[in-house]
Design an enzyme around this catalytic site. Structure first.
Site, short mmCIF file in Angstrom:
data_model
loop_
_atom_site.label_atom_id
_atom_site.label_comp_id
_atom_site.label_asym_id
_atom_site.label_seq_id
_atom_site.Cartn_x
_atom_site.Cartn_y
_atom_site.Cartn_z
N ASN B 128 0.84 -1.20 0.00
CA ASN B 128 0.00 0.00 0.00
C ASN B 128 0.88 1.25 0.00
O ASN B 128 1.43 1.63 1.02
CB ASN B 128 -0.89 -0.06 1.25
N CYS B 131 -2.01 5.04 1.39
CA CYS B 131 -2.89 5.35 2.52
C CYS B 131 -2.96 6.86 2.72
O CYS B 131 -1.94 7.50 2.96
CB CYS B 131 -2.41 4.68 3.80
N ILE B 192 -8.53 1.26 -6.84
CA ILE B 192 -7.94 2.44 -6.23
C ILE B 192 -8.06 2.39 -4.71
O ILE B 192 -9.00 1.80 -4.18
CB ILE B 192 -8.64 3.75 -6.73
N ASN B 193 -7.10 2.98 -4.04
CA ASN B 193 -7.27 3.26 -2.62
C ASN B 193 -8.33 4.36 -2.52
O ASN B 193 -8.88 4.81 -3.53
CB ASN B 193 -5.93 3.69 -2.00
N GLY B 244 -13.08 -0.13 -5.57
CA GLY B 244 -13.60 1.22 -5.38
C GLY B 244 -15.09 1.23 -5.65
O GLY B 244 -15.50 1.19 -6.80
#
Lengths: 243, 303
Positions: B128, B131, B192-193, B244
């Protein structure tokens, strides 16, 4: 925990901005007083966590205050409407530690979970005192219901329009008790903590994501470890709390 | 019979459904509700070198069709994840798990990934670099192609398992960053984050979340996610894990058409804890409706 569809039996205003809703459905997942349910509302992304005020085999009673869009929407619902509910959330109160004469202290919308707890303790043969704190007379609810359970009931109002003028601690300071249970706002907890004479249990409120321990949205530090208010709480023993 | 099987970076998945990191803990809360072996796999709670409590509360706010969180990578640290969480997971999950890793320096990422890479239960490392909720780390590694490539190289140098880099949508050109990761040796890209967002309480006139801003997720972000996956698919050859705003079998198919080989489900788990199981159950019916025999045949089909 279980996801169940509940049907609204009744939904009525019982005090200023305060509503009582009775839901019918499978309540088998509820095991203790002080647990909560998490309600999905049409048009809202997150569920609404609300403490169980009372329950039996096939109904749950909840009491909620209209404070925002979600609870405004709830107040508009009527009997026959169906709700998707997660049932049996949270640890609940432990009645085994109560001693013979526990005191229950509820502040505002912290009053509801005290009701089923009071019922349970009275059934166990305990001599229960209840202090109900409100801002003003118009907001008072359930005084008579607690009395009919057989509890000794004290009511306080901050403005003195009913009962003892002041806060729950103005009654608590002169009371004799074996243990305490409380639910209400944080300033009330801090006032209680400063004068309370025995062990006891506090039921906390926090903004939650899921309500069942997955998202870490409602984490809190205790003296011994990090906990999740929704899953490891909402009830914490006095001894573990970091103020 | 329709075929749900896909292959993610050389490892077979019974189906492409993967609960996303941070919405599924270490699996066992959900294992109390249903048999989580029905999942393709799941991505466990973001793990760092040291234990983290995360941000102060409130950490959660609601939005129309979504939510904002600023948990801040709360986790027990990699040692405890290995000594406590993985053994507990073994009791209820017999598939390979996706290990989600975060860090505050390139050395952190490499350290944590190297440890988790040695664990037999781990199938993939999801790194990751996106974040939005931590300061001095997290997303700052994923907003420049050079930094993302540095992290990828450092992790690849100390690991043997497939490395999937999880990207942030909070950038000008996500495809450029994906390409940089691919060139640095990444085996896959996940995206996507969350989108950086905020809400303000009208009563207090202050941000709802203690951290002020947080990661915006939920159904509302599905179109942004689809667009990013579509763009990255055009730019790279390695497999994409799309996520997402996915909350239904239809969304999964849409995400795969955009270019995803596997699909993660995040915020939806928090609203309906059974959502991943339900999506897996519904997929065959929805596939039949759209005359899809095999999910792997539709990957990137929209291009």
């Amino acid at each position: 925990m279980k996801q169940e569809i509940f049907e609204i039996v009744s939904n009525k205003k019982i005090a200023e901005n305060i509503y009582e809703m009775v839901l019918s459905g499978d309540t088998a997942e509820i095991t203790k007083p002080g647990q909560f349910i998490n309600i999905k509302l049409e048009g809202f992304f997150l569920r609404r966590p609300i403490s169980v005020c009372d329950f039996n085999e096939n109904t749950i009673t909840i009491i909620y205050k209209v404070v925002g869009n979600g609870t405004e929407f709830m107040a508009e619902l009527s009997s026959g409407d169906k709700l998707d509910v997660l049932v049996g959330l949270g640890n609940g109160f432990d009645t085994t530690k109560s001693g013979d004469c526990p005191v229950l202290i509820g502040g505002g919308v912290g009053v509801p979970p005290m009701y089923n707890l009071c019922k349970e303790l009275v059934n166990e043969g305990k001599e229960v005192s209840v202090i109900l704190g409100f801002n003003t007379k118009k907001e008072i609810f359930y005084e008579e219901k607690f009395k009919s359970l057989g509890a000794k009931v004290y009511v306080t109002t901050a403005d003195g329009t009913y009962g003892t003028k002041g806060f729950v601690t103005d009654v608590l300071k002169d009371l004799e008790y074996s243990y305490f249970y409380t639910c209400g706002p944080l300033p009330m907890f801090k006032a209680i903590e400063s004068i309370v004479k025995t062990s006891g249990q506090y039921s906390f409120e926090e903004r939650m994501g899921c309500g069942f321990g997955a998202c870490m949205g409602c984490s809190c530090k205790t003296k011994y470890k990090n906990i999740r208010i929704c899953k490891d709480g909402p009830v914490l023993e006095r001894e573990v709390i970091v103020w | 019979m329709v075929d749900l099987k896909v292959n993610l970076c050389g490892l077979p998945l019974d189906n492409p459904i993967i609960p996303a990191s941070g919405t599924f803990g270490f699996g066992y809360e959900f294992a109390e509700l249903y048999d989580i072996n029905c999942l393709g796999t799941f991505s466990f709670k973001g793990t760092t070198k040291e234990a983290r409590f995360g941000n102060p509360t409130p950490r959660i706010a609601e939005t129309p069709n979504g939510m904002i969180n600023a948990v801040g990578l709360q986790n027990p640290g990699v040692e405890k994840v290995i000594s406590e969480e993985l053994p507990k997971l073994k009791q209820c999950f017999n598939k390979k798990v996706m290990a989600n890793v975060s860090g505050f320096s390139i050395e952190d990422y490499a350290y944590t990934c190297e440890k988790l890479d040695k664990e037999e239960q781990v199938g993939w490392l999801e790194v990751n670099v996106s974040c939005p909720n931590v300061h001095g780390g997290g997303m700052s590694f994923g907003t420049s192609p050079e930094m993302a490539a540095e992290v990828t190289k450092a992790v690849k140098a100390v690991t043997t398992k497939p490395v999937i880099i999880k990207l942030s949508p909070n950038v000008t050109n996500i495809a450029e960053i994906a390409v940089a990761c691919e060139n640095a040796g990444a085996d896959g890209i996940s995206l996507i984050n969350t989108l950086l967002g905020m809400r303000i309480d009208l009563k207090t006139k202050k941000p709802v979340i203690a951290n002020k801003m947080g990661g915006f997720s939920g159904s509302a972000i599905l179109p942004v996610a689809l667009r990013c996956v579509y763009q990255v698919y055009e730019a790279v050859k390695i497999p994409i894990v799309g996520m997402g705003g996915v909350s239904s079998a239809e969304d999964v198919i849409e995400m795969m058409l955009a270019g995803a080989t596997a699909v993660q489900i995040g915020a939806a788990n928090l609203i309906n804890p059974y959502v991943c199981r339900d999506i897996i159950k519904n997929l065959p019916t929805v596939m039949q409706k759209y005359r899809i025999n095999s999910l792997k045949d539709i990957i990137g089909g929209a291009h």
